[in-house]
Design a protein around this motif. Structure first.
Motif, PDB file in Angstrom:
ATOM      1  N   GLN A  39     -11.365  43.619   7.010  1.00  0.00           N
ATOM      2  CA  GLN A  39      -9.966  43.204   6.921  1.00  0.00           C
ATOM      3  C   GLN A  39      -9.080  44.258   7.577  1.00  0.00           C
ATOM      4  O   GLN A  39      -8.065  43.937   8.165  1.00  0.00           O
ATOM      5  CB  GLN A  39      -9.549  43.037   5.440  1.00  0.00           C
ATOM      6  CG  GLN A  39     -10.327  41.970   4.687  1.00  0.00           C
ATOM      7  CD  GLN A  39     -10.126  40.592   5.282  1.00  0.00           C
ATOM      8  OE1 GLN A  39      -9.025  40.229   5.652  1.00  0.00           O
ATOM      9  NE2 GLN A  39     -11.211  39.826   5.391  1.00  0.00           N
ATOM     10  N   LEU A  40      -9.484  45.527   7.434  1.00  0.00           N
ATOM     11  CA  LEU A  40      -8.699  46.628   8.014  1.00  0.00           C
ATOM     12  C   LEU A  40      -9.637  47.647   8.658  1.00  0.00           C
ATOM     13  O   LEU A  40     -10.577  48.113   8.021  1.00  0.00           O
ATOM     14  CB  LEU A  40      -7.877  47.333   6.908  1.00  0.00           C
ATOM     15  CG  LEU A  40      -7.173  48.630   7.329  1.00  0.00           C
ATOM     16  CD1 LEU A  40      -6.097  48.376   8.374  1.00  0.00           C
ATOM     17  CD2 LEU A  40      -6.574  49.324   6.097  1.00  0.00           C
ATOM     18  N   SER A  73     -12.219  43.020  14.046  1.00  0.00           N
ATOM     19  CA  SER A  73     -11.560  43.403  12.787  1.00  0.00           C
ATOM     20  C   SER A  73     -10.248  42.627  12.657  1.00  0.00           C
ATOM     21  O   SER A  73      -9.576  42.368  13.648  1.00  0.00           O
ATOM     22  CB  SER A  73     -11.270  44.905  12.785  1.00  0.00           C
ATOM     23  OG  SER A  73     -12.470  45.633  12.965  1.00  0.00           O
ATOM     24  N   LYS A  74      -9.882  42.288  11.395  1.00  0.00           N
ATOM     25  CA  LYS A  74      -8.690  41.452  11.212  1.00  0.00           C
ATOM     26  C   LYS A  74      -7.415  42.246  11.502  1.00  0.00           C
ATOM     27  O   LYS A  74      -6.510  41.751  12.143  1.00  0.00           O
ATOM     28  CB  LYS A  74      -8.637  40.893   9.785  1.00  0.00           C
ATOM     29  CG  LYS A  74      -9.952  40.283   9.268  1.00  0.00           C
ATOM     30  CD  LYS A  74     -10.361  39.013   9.988  1.00  0.00           C
ATOM     31  CE  LYS A  74     -11.640  38.401   9.401  1.00  0.00           C
ATOM     32  NZ  LYS A  74     -12.870  39.186   9.642  1.00  0.00           N
ATOM     33  N   ALA A  75      -7.306  43.484  11.012  1.00  0.00           N
ATOM     34  CA  ALA A  75      -6.143  44.322  11.303  1.00  0.00           C
ATOM     35  C   ALA A  75      -6.657  45.685  11.772  1.00  0.00           C
ATOM     36  O   ALA A  75      -7.612  46.217  11.212  1.00  0.00           O
ATOM     37  CB  ALA A  75      -5.267  44.484  10.066  1.00  0.00           C
ATOM     38  N   VAL A  76      -6.014  46.211  12.823  1.00  0.00           N
ATOM     39  CA  VAL A  76      -6.470  47.484  13.394  1.00  0.00           C
ATOM     40  C   VAL A  76      -5.309  48.483  13.396  1.00  0.00           C
ATOM     41  O   VAL A  76      -4.217  48.170  13.866  1.00  0.00           O
ATOM     42  CB  VAL A  76      -6.992  47.289  14.842  1.00  0.00           C
ATOM     43  CG1 VAL A  76      -7.361  48.629  15.467  1.00  0.00           C
ATOM     44  CG2 VAL A  76      -8.191  46.341  14.853  1.00  0.00           C
ATOM     45  N   VAL A  77      -5.574  49.659  12.834  1.00  0.00           N
ATOM     46  CA  VAL A  77      -4.601  50.756  12.838  1.00  0.00           C
ATOM     47  C   VAL A  77      -5.202  51.897  13.658  1.00  0.00           C
ATOM     48  O   VAL A  77      -6.361  52.261  13.453  1.00  0.00           O
ATOM     49  CB  VAL A  77      -4.286  51.229  11.401  1.00  0.00           C
ATOM     50  CG1 VAL A  77      -3.459  52.518  11.418  1.00  0.00           C
ATOM     51  CG2 VAL A  77      -3.555  50.130  10.631  1.00  0.00           C
ATOM     52  N   LEU A  87      -5.636  47.454  21.215  1.00  0.00           N
ATOM     53  CA  LEU A  87      -6.138  46.586  20.139  1.00  0.00           C
ATOM     54  C   LEU A  87      -5.363  46.795  18.838  1.00  0.00           C
ATOM     55  O   LEU A  87      -5.594  46.099  17.854  1.00  0.00           O
ATOM     56  CB  LEU A  87      -7.613  46.894  19.851  1.00  0.00           C
ATOM     57  CG  LEU A  87      -8.659  46.522  20.891  1.00  0.00           C
ATOM     58  CD1 LEU A  87     -10.045  46.815  20.343  1.00  0.00           C
ATOM     59  CD2 LEU A  87      -8.554  45.057  21.265  1.00  0.00           C
ATOM     60  N   ALA A  88      -4.429  47.774  18.830  1.00  0.00           N
ATOM     61  CA  ALA A  88      -3.800  48.169  17.570  1.00  0.00           C
ATOM     62  C   ALA A  88      -2.763  47.150  17.121  1.00  0.00           C
ATOM     63  O   ALA A  88      -1.945  46.686  17.912  1.00  0.00           O
ATOM     64  CB  ALA A  88      -3.140  49.542  17.730  1.00  0.00           C
ATOM     65  N   ASP A  89      -2.798  46.796  15.835  1.00  0.00           N
ATOM     66  CA  ASP A  89      -1.695  46.050  15.235  1.00  0.00           C
ATOM     67  C   ASP A  89      -0.610  47.040  14.833  1.00  0.00           C
ATOM     68  O   ASP A  89       0.565  46.717  14.823  1.00  0.00           O
ATOM     69  CB  ASP A  89      -2.193  45.281  14.011  1.00  0.00           C
ATOM     70  CG  ASP A  89      -3.225  44.243  14.412  1.00  0.00           C
ATOM     71  OD1 ASP A  89      -2.872  43.315  15.150  1.00  0.00           O
ATOM     72  OD2 ASP A  89      -4.404  44.388  14.012  1.00  0.00           O
ATOM     73  N   PHE A  90      -1.037  48.246  14.478  1.00  0.00           N
ATOM     74  CA  PHE A  90      -0.088  49.304  14.164  1.00  0.00           C
ATOM     75  C   PHE A  90      -0.687  50.611  14.682  1.00  0.00           C
ATOM     76  O   PHE A  90      -1.802  50.969  14.325  1.00  0.00           O
ATOM     77  CB  PHE A  90       0.138  49.392  12.643  1.00  0.00           C
ATOM     78  CG  PHE A  90       1.382  50.168  12.294  1.00  0.00           C
ATOM     79  CD1 PHE A  90       2.526  49.518  11.865  1.00  0.00           C
ATOM     80  CD2 PHE A  90       1.418  51.561  12.425  1.00  0.00           C
ATOM     81  CE1 PHE A  90       3.690  50.220  11.568  1.00  0.00           C
ATOM     82  CE2 PHE A  90       2.563  52.276  12.126  1.00  0.00           C
ATOM     83  CZ  PHE A  90       3.712  51.603  11.683  1.00  0.00           C
ATOM     84  N   GLY A  91       0.060  51.291  15.535  1.00  0.00           N
ATOM     85  CA  GLY A  91      -0.440  52.542  16.105  1.00  0.00           C
ATOM     86  C   GLY A  91       0.535  53.671  15.890  1.00  0.00           C
ATOM     87  O   GLY A  91       1.749  53.462  15.916  1.00  0.00           O
ATOM     88  N   VAL A 121       2.601  47.228  16.995  1.00  0.00           N
ATOM     89  CA  VAL A 121       3.709  48.183  16.891  1.00  0.00           C
ATOM     90  C   VAL A 121       3.137  49.573  17.154  1.00  0.00           C
ATOM     91  O   VAL A 121       2.186  49.976  16.487  1.00  0.00           O
ATOM     92  CB  VAL A 121       4.292  48.149  15.458  1.00  0.00           C
ATOM     93  CG1 VAL A 121       5.412  49.164  15.307  1.00  0.00           C
ATOM     94  CG2 VAL A 121       4.755  46.751  15.106  1.00  0.00           C
ATOM     95  N   ILE A 122       3.666  50.285  18.135  1.00  0.00           N
ATOM     96  CA  ILE A 122       3.195  51.652  18.413  1.00  0.00           C
ATOM     97  C   ILE A 122       4.388  52.590  18.243  1.00  0.00           C
ATOM     98  O   ILE A 122       5.420  52.404  18.896  1.00  0.00           O
ATOM     99  CB  ILE A 122       2.650  51.793  19.856  1.00  0.00           C
ATOM    100  CG1 ILE A 122       1.675  50.664  20.207  1.00  0.00           C
ATOM    101  CG2 ILE A 122       2.017  53.174  20.063  1.00  0.00           C
ATOM    102  CD1 ILE A 122       0.341  50.684  19.512  1.00  0.00           C
TER     103      ILE A 122
END
Lengths: 313, 258
Positions: free
Chosen positions: A251-252, A271-275, A288-292, B236-237
């Motif tokens: 999921q993460l 992966s469902k969500a990528v940080v 590929l990041a949903d949040f970076g 979001v980066i």
């Protein structure tokens, strides 16, 4: 109704989550037959029935060779139930069982499947998730299902226990002569974990992995590592995520100091969500990041743990 | 002791790979290399022969270019090579491949077959088990250690909590994991010596394999459709600062991940 055989995947004497997911999937295709093997198998029949097993085949003997007895039982079950589809877990033992069974009963294998359609075709991501293929199988379809592909939903089945007479095979066999217990991890299994926190070259050293472990523990996740980190000896090889390591689909997925070579992306891009946390703004994994966060993992991770704990308090 | 090591030529896993319009692997789209995991099998075979004596042979199935993967094994020190190549093999799936490899192994003769645990292209990890099943030989797969004592092979097989010790009489099929060893690099001497080693070409007719049981026609699986996976939306980066940390925890909380 057509019978669909599910080989139960078990750990510590209980059905694993992927087993319940496979039973749920099997209900959509026909009448599920749960084949449960190993010590304590009888006790797991009720759980399989809660998730829809119409029939249950039990073999509580301890395995004397890897996967061999499972193949014998499944081959007998395919014949008895006239089944066209067999589902196994897409892990090392499941895939080997699938391979041997397909040869034994005259069928084909699809591994790492994320679904099976009503027409019996199997859906599978390839090249680490860059493409999705739908595969038709002539003869018995032996499909290895990746954990967390479908939600597990309970729905009681009849759970009729069916005794199959499966004599010990006279084939030449391997023999398990000893089982050595290693150190047990308190963390979830990497391949099946809902949360994976991985570290790469940016962690700087083996000591740097303490931060990866701390964040994994805060998020109740598994620890992974890039090939660069395992090749450098900073973390054991068996935790490698990537083309030549474990493929994960949590999921993460949190990537710390991993630039994102194609080798690594192939093991985590479903992966469902990528940080992503990386000092280098140009690191390909940011694609590929949903949040970076462009920053240093050695300062971002402690701040992140502190903020999570502050909100939990 | 005669050891057959199976090697596969694959597109380099460090490059972008693609399918052709007929849903088969585009083998020209990327550099072709020996499957990385097979080099661990080669190393295992060489070590066994160094300890116990004997001969090694690298076996591959594929287009004529598969000989390049065999040559790589010869450069590492394997004695001889064989490639099963035949137009009828195109489109073979794992079951068809296992049938052909098993037929070749039966024809070449072996006390031990060593294979990598999976190929980096198909990543199925089923062929070693299938070959053992077709041959009717014991299967010693996922080995992280291997030893030979007389006519018995013993491996350590990784489990969820440790490892099992698994034993079988030869002939047997062994597959090795990456943890097994560190494959040697070909030496200059090895590269020179490999040029003089022979690589036999085996055909289906020579092996007595019915061509209708291999290739596209003889493979139980066929790809009905292939699509590129949906692309991910831009994420979001942000630069590292306290607001970024707080926004990340918001992101996790919205998805019930904390």
């Amino acid at each position: 109704m057509t019978n669909v055989i599910v080989l139960a995947d078990r750990a510590d004497g209980a059905l694993t989550k992927v087993t319940l997911e496979m039973l749920t999937l099997a209900r959509g295709l026909g009448s599920p037959v749960a084949v449960i093997t190993g010590p304590g198998a009888d006790a797991d029949a009720a759980r399989a029935t809660e998730y829809g097993a119409a029939s249950v085949v039990l073999d509580p003997a301890a395995a004397t060779e890897p996967v061999g007895r499972d193949v014998d039982l499944l081959a007998a079950a395919v014949a008895h139930f006239n089944a066209a589809t067999v589902l196994v877990a897409s892990n090392a033992a499941g895939k080997e069982t699938a391979g041997r069974l397909a040869i034994r009963v005259g069928g084909g294998v699809v591994t790492d499947a994320v679904g099976v359609n009503a027409d019996g075709t199997a859906v599978q991501p390839i090249f680490g998730g860059a493409m999705t293929v739908t595969t038709r199988v002539a003869g018995v379809a032996v499909v290895a299902i990746r954990p967390s592909s479908v939600p597990a939903e309970p729905a009681a089945g009849a759970g009729t226990v069916v005794a199959l007479d499966v004599p010990a095979s006279d084939r030449r066999r391997a023999q398990i002569t000893a089982s050595v217990e290693g150190q047990r991890s308190s963390r979830p299994d990497l391949a099946a974990a809902d949360v994976v926190v991985s570290g790469g070259r940016g962690m700087g050293s083996a000591d740097g992995f303490a931060l990866v472990e701390q964040l994994a523990d805060t998020l109740k996740g598994a620890v992974g590592a890039s090939r660069a980190a395992t090749d450098a000896g900073w973390y054991p090889h068996r935790f490698q995520v990537g083309q030549t390591g474990t493929t994960v689909s949590p999921q993460l997925y949190v990537a710390l100091g991993i630039s994102g070579a194609i080798q690594h992306r192939a093991g985590m891009q479903t992966s469902k969500a990528v940080v992503v946390v990386n000092k280098d703004r140009e690191a390909p994994l940011f694609e590929l990041a949903d949040f970076g966060i462009v920053g240093d993992a050695s300062t971002v991770v402690p701040a992140l743990i502190a903020e999570i704990e502050r909100r939990r308090a | 002791m005669k050891i057959v090591v199976c090697v596969k030529q694959v597109p380099d896993s460090w490059s972008e790979r693609q399918l052709r319009a007929d849903h088969r692997l585009d083998r020209d789209a990327a550099e072709r290399v020996i499957n990385d995991l097979d080099t661990y099998a080669v190393e295992a075979a060489l070590q066994i022969v160094e300890q116990h004596g004997g001969e090694t042979l690298a076996l591959s199935m594929g287009p004529a270019s598969a000989e390049e993967a065999v040559r790589k094994a010869l450069q590492m020190g394997v004695d001889a090579g064989a490639v099963v190549t035949d137009d009828a093999l195109a489109g073979s799936d794992a079951v068809a491949t296992a049938r052909v490899l098993a037929a070749a192994i039966a024809s070449l003769g072996a006390d031990l077959v060593v294979m990598g645990v999976e190929s980096t292209d198909a990543k199925m990890s089923v062929v070693p088990a299938m070959v053992a099943e077709v041959l009717g030989w014991p299967m010693l797969t996922q080995a992280q250690a291997l030893s030979i004592d007389g006519a018995t092979a013993t491996i350590e097989r990784q489990t969820a909590t440790g490892h099992d010790v698994v034993q079988a009489d030869l002939p047997a099929v062994v597959s090795v994991v990456e943890k097994f060893n560190e494959p040697r690099y070909p030496s200059f001497k090895g590269i020179t010596a490999a040029k003089k080693k022979t690589v036999d070409v085996l055909t289906l007719a020579g092996l007595g394999v019915d061509p209708t049981t291999v290739g596209t026609a003889g493979s139980p699986t066929s790809v009905a459709a292939a699509q590129p996976a949906p692309t991910r939306g831009a994420g979001v980066i942000v630069d590292e600062d306290p607001a970024a940390i707080s926004a990340l925890v918001d992101f996790l909380a919205e998805r019930r991940l904390v």
